[in-house]
Design a protein around this motif. Structure first.
Motif, short mmCIF file in Angstrom:
data_model
loop_
_atom_site.label_atom_id
_atom_site.label_comp_id
_atom_site.label_asym_id
_atom_site.label_seq_id
_atom_site.Cartn_x
_atom_site.Cartn_y
_atom_site.Cartn_z
N ARG A 36 0.88 -1.18 0.00
CA ARG A 36 0.00 0.00 0.00
C ARG A 36 0.91 1.22 0.00
NH1 ARG A 36 -5.22 -0.88 0.78
NH2 ARG A 36 -5.83 -3.01 1.29
N ASP A 39 1.02 7.05 -2.19
CA ASP A 39 0.17 7.75 -3.16
C ASP A 39 -1.23 7.13 -3.27
OD1 ASP A 39 0.57 5.44 -4.64
OD2 ASP A 39 1.69 6.44 -6.24
N ASN A 41 -1.91 3.96 -4.21
CA ASN A 41 -1.92 2.75 -5.04
C ASN A 41 -1.68 1.51 -4.19
OD1 ASN A 41 -2.39 4.02 -7.50
ND2 ASN A 41 -0.22 4.39 -7.85
N VAL A 42 -2.31 0.42 -4.62
CA VAL A 42 -2.12 -0.87 -3.98
C VAL A 42 -1.67 -1.83 -5.07
CG1 VAL A 42 -3.23 -2.76 -2.73
CG2 VAL A 42 -3.91 -0.39 -2.27
N GLU A 43 -0.61 -2.58 -4.78
CA GLU A 43 -0.09 -3.51 -5.78
C GLU A 43 0.40 -4.77 -5.10
OE1 GLU A 43 2.77 -3.33 -9.72
OE2 GLU A 43 2.67 -1.61 -8.38
#
Length: 166
Positions: A36, A39, A41-43
């Protein structure tokens, strides 16, 4: 005789853990990890397959981490688009300090926060900072280092992974 041959083969293939107390081993598939980022974004780590990944466990209170970060950022720029870098802020590091560091010093740094220790637990225990893990294109642990590392050594490890065929 056959039993000795089999035992020898098994010992030859056995890899010790990457550090005392850590069950991960070089050559092992990296644990499933969700990042997490600051910014929003979750990847998933699995989404990064196909490129080498540098996971860098660090803290704003770690002098070595802060001293090494410009070298890691330089690698990011030198090898732009050829590897992924994830700087994981340790769970004890306050988010406001991490955000302030990113804004003031390294705005291009891809920082993942880990307030609930989910990342550290998946990789752990992370015994100290900085801890770096390099993952190959297939998602296997290729290198592990704890403590200071010379920029040339990190660059050589990364270059070797980049030179491997896909």
């Amino acid at each position: 005789m056959l039993a000795l041959l089999v035992a020898g083969l098994l010992l030859w293939q056995w890899q010790p853990p990457i550090a005392p107390g850590i069950q991960l081993r070089v050559g092992q598939t990296a644990p499933a990890t969700e990042f997490r980022f600051i910014d929003g974004n979750v990847e998933q780590l699995a989404q990064m397959r196909g490129q080498p990944v540098l996971i860098n466990f660090w803290a704003t209170s770690c002098a070595i981490c802060l001293a090494e970060m410009p070298d890691v950022i330089a690698l990011q720029k030198e090898f732009a688009g050829r590897f992924r870098h994830v700087a994981v802020a340790m769970p004890y590091d306050r988010a406001d300090r991490v955000l302030d560091y990113q804004r003031r010093v390294q705005p291009e740094l891809p920082i993942a926060l880990d307030p609930l220790s989910k990342i550290v637990d998946a990789w752990g225990p992370v015994l100290g900072t900085p801890t770096r893990v390099l993952i190959d294109r297939q998602g296997r642990i290729a290198h592990y280092s704890l403590g200071a590392i010379k920029p040339a050594s990190l660059r050589a490890q990364l270059q070797a992974l980049l030179d491997e065929s896909t």
